[in-house]
Design a protein around this motif. Structure first.
Motif, short mmCIF file in Angstrom:
data_model
loop_
_atom_site.label_atom_id
_atom_site.label_comp_id
_atom_site.label_asym_id
_atom_site.label_seq_id
_atom_site.Cartn_x
_atom_site.Cartn_y
_atom_site.Cartn_z
N ARG A 19 1.99 -4.98 35.98
CA ARG A 19 0.87 -5.01 35.02
C ARG A 19 -0.49 -4.97 35.73
NH1 ARG A 19 5.15 -8.48 32.72
NH2 ARG A 19 5.60 -7.71 30.65
N ALA A 20 -0.63 -5.82 36.76
CA ALA A 20 -1.92 -5.87 37.48
C ALA A 20 -2.15 -4.56 38.23
CB ALA A 20 -1.90 -7.04 38.45
N TRP A 21 -1.11 -4.05 38.86
CA TRP A 21 -1.21 -2.80 39.64
C TRP A 21 -1.65 -1.65 38.75
CZ3 TRP A 21 1.16 2.01 39.66
CH2 TRP A 21 1.18 2.72 40.86
N LEU A 22 -1.03 -1.54 37.55
CA LEU A 22 -1.37 -0.45 36.63
C LEU A 22 -2.85 -0.48 36.25
CD1 LEU A 22 1.37 -0.15 33.81
CD2 LEU A 22 0.66 1.63 35.44
N ALA A 97 -1.49 -10.06 20.99
CA ALA A 97 -0.26 -9.36 21.39
C ALA A 97 0.00 -9.53 22.89
CB ALA A 97 -0.37 -7.88 21.04
N VAL A 98 -1.06 -9.55 23.67
CA VAL A 98 -0.92 -9.76 25.12
C VAL A 98 -0.50 -11.20 25.40
CG1 VAL A 98 -2.25 -9.92 27.27
CG2 VAL A 98 -2.44 -7.88 25.84
N ALA A 99 -1.10 -12.15 24.68
CA ALA A 99 -0.75 -13.56 24.87
C ALA A 99 0.72 -13.79 24.50
CB ALA A 99 -1.65 -14.45 24.01
N PHE A 161 -5.94 3.60 26.85
CA PHE A 161 -5.09 2.72 27.64
C PHE A 161 -5.86 1.44 27.97
CE2 PHE A 161 -3.60 0.95 31.63
CZ PHE A 161 -2.23 0.98 31.48
N GLY A 162 -5.21 0.31 27.75
CA GLY A 162 -5.89 -0.96 28.01
C GLY A 162 -4.90 -2.04 28.43
N ILE A 163 -5.37 -3.26 28.42
CA ILE A 163 -4.56 -4.39 28.90
C ILE A 163 -3.28 -4.50 28.06
CG2 ILE A 163 -4.53 -6.93 29.09
CD1 ILE A 163 -7.55 -6.70 29.84
N ILE A 164 -3.39 -4.27 26.76
CA ILE A 164 -2.20 -4.38 25.91
C ILE A 164 -1.13 -3.38 26.38
CG2 ILE A 164 -3.22 -2.89 24.11
CD1 ILE A 164 -1.64 -4.54 22.04
N PHE A 167 0.45 -4.54 29.60
CA PHE A 167 1.36 -5.68 29.40
C PHE A 167 2.69 -5.25 28.77
CE2 PHE A 167 0.02 -9.90 30.72
CZ PHE A 167 -1.08 -9.52 31.45
N TYR A 168 2.67 -4.17 27.99
CA TYR A 168 3.93 -3.73 27.37
C TYR A 168 4.63 -2.63 28.19
CZ TYR A 168 3.45 -6.91 23.52
OH TYR A 168 3.38 -8.08 22.80
N ALA A 169 4.03 -2.21 29.31
CA ALA A 169 4.68 -1.16 30.14
C ALA A 169 6.05 -1.60 30.66
CB ALA A 169 3.76 -0.75 31.28
#
Ligand SMILES: N[C@@H](CCC(=O)N[C@@H](CS)C(=O)NCC(=O)O)C(=O)O
Length: 223
Positions: A19-22, A97-99, A161-164, A167-169
């Motif tokens: 997640r962080a790498w992406l 959704a991320v939480a 494309f964002g944090i959400i 996180f779901y990748a």
């Protein structure tokens, strides 16, 4: 240029690292990648040299250390606000959704481990894991409905494309790897994730790693 390092685990297995790498790669932020293969002799000591929390990912930038994927995401979003939707109500939905991903879906996480090398595997999973998958599909569907209401174009969850999406990748990799039957709207989002060149790069690098973590190897390969 900032002195920046991202400490990650195995690309094949470490979903939080992905997640962080992406996000860093998506933002085209240069960083040094330090890979610590997990559950190998001495791995914990190696992580502790970077953070006393003992978990990856860890972002180190100009002398400060951020040791949690969501904190890293929020840190990046301060400089790059487009990682969250511009609209406040959509931003709140994305954050929830991320939480939910960050704190939940335990059955899915335990029973369907991320494994880039798991291709066309079959797996029996619990009712709780099935409920997690159902809930994830409901979140993805609601994102698409919200996009329509706000006249935003896909293919990502709530705009660009964002944090959400980061996180779901790993969820997309799990659903694909274990051939989980999905509704049409989920299949199209899954494909969008799998078409991301950055995710493809991570998968390829994960598949080329040599370490095997036996506990993460589940499911059978269908002939
Ligand atoms: N809440 C943390 C979780 C991090 C985490 O659990 N990382 C795993 C790898 S995916 C880890 O470091 N495991 C090593 C261990 O348990 O010793 C985050 O979001 O970054």
């Amino acid at each position: 240029m900032a002195n920046r390092q991202l400490i990650i685990g195995n690309k094949n297995y470490s979903s939080w690292s992905l997640r962080a790498w992406l996000l860093l790669k998506h933002l085209q932020i240069p960083f040094e990648e330090i890979r610590i293969p997990l559950f190998q002799p001495g791995y914990h000591q190696k992580i502790l040299q970077h953070s006393s929390a003992g978990r990856v990912p860890i972002l180190k930038e100009d002398g400060h250390t951020i040791w949690d994927s969501l904190a890293i995401a929020e840190y990046l979003a301060e400089q790059h606000p487009t990682l969250w939707p511009a609209d406040a109500s959509l931003r709140a939905y994305a954050r929830a959704a991320v939480a939910e991903m960050h704190a939940g879906f335990m059955a899915l996480r335990q029973e369907l481990p991320m494994n880039c090398r798991a291709i066309q595997r079959q797996l029996e999973y619990s009712e709780q894991a099935a409920r997690d998958i159902e809930r994830i599909e409901a979140i993805w569907l609601q994102c698409q409905q919200l996009e329509q209401q706000h006249q935003i174009q896909g293919p990502w969850l709530l705009g660009d494309f964002g944090i959400i999406d980061a996180f779901y990748a790993p969820v997309a990799l799990r659903l694909q790897g274990y051939q989980i039957p999905l509704q049409a709207h989920s299949r199209s989002y899954l494909q969008c994730q799998l078409d991301n060149p950055l995710l493809k790069q991570w998968i390829e690098e994960g598949q080329n790693e040599s370490e095997i973590i036996e506990e993460e190897e589940v499911g059978t390969t269908s002939c």
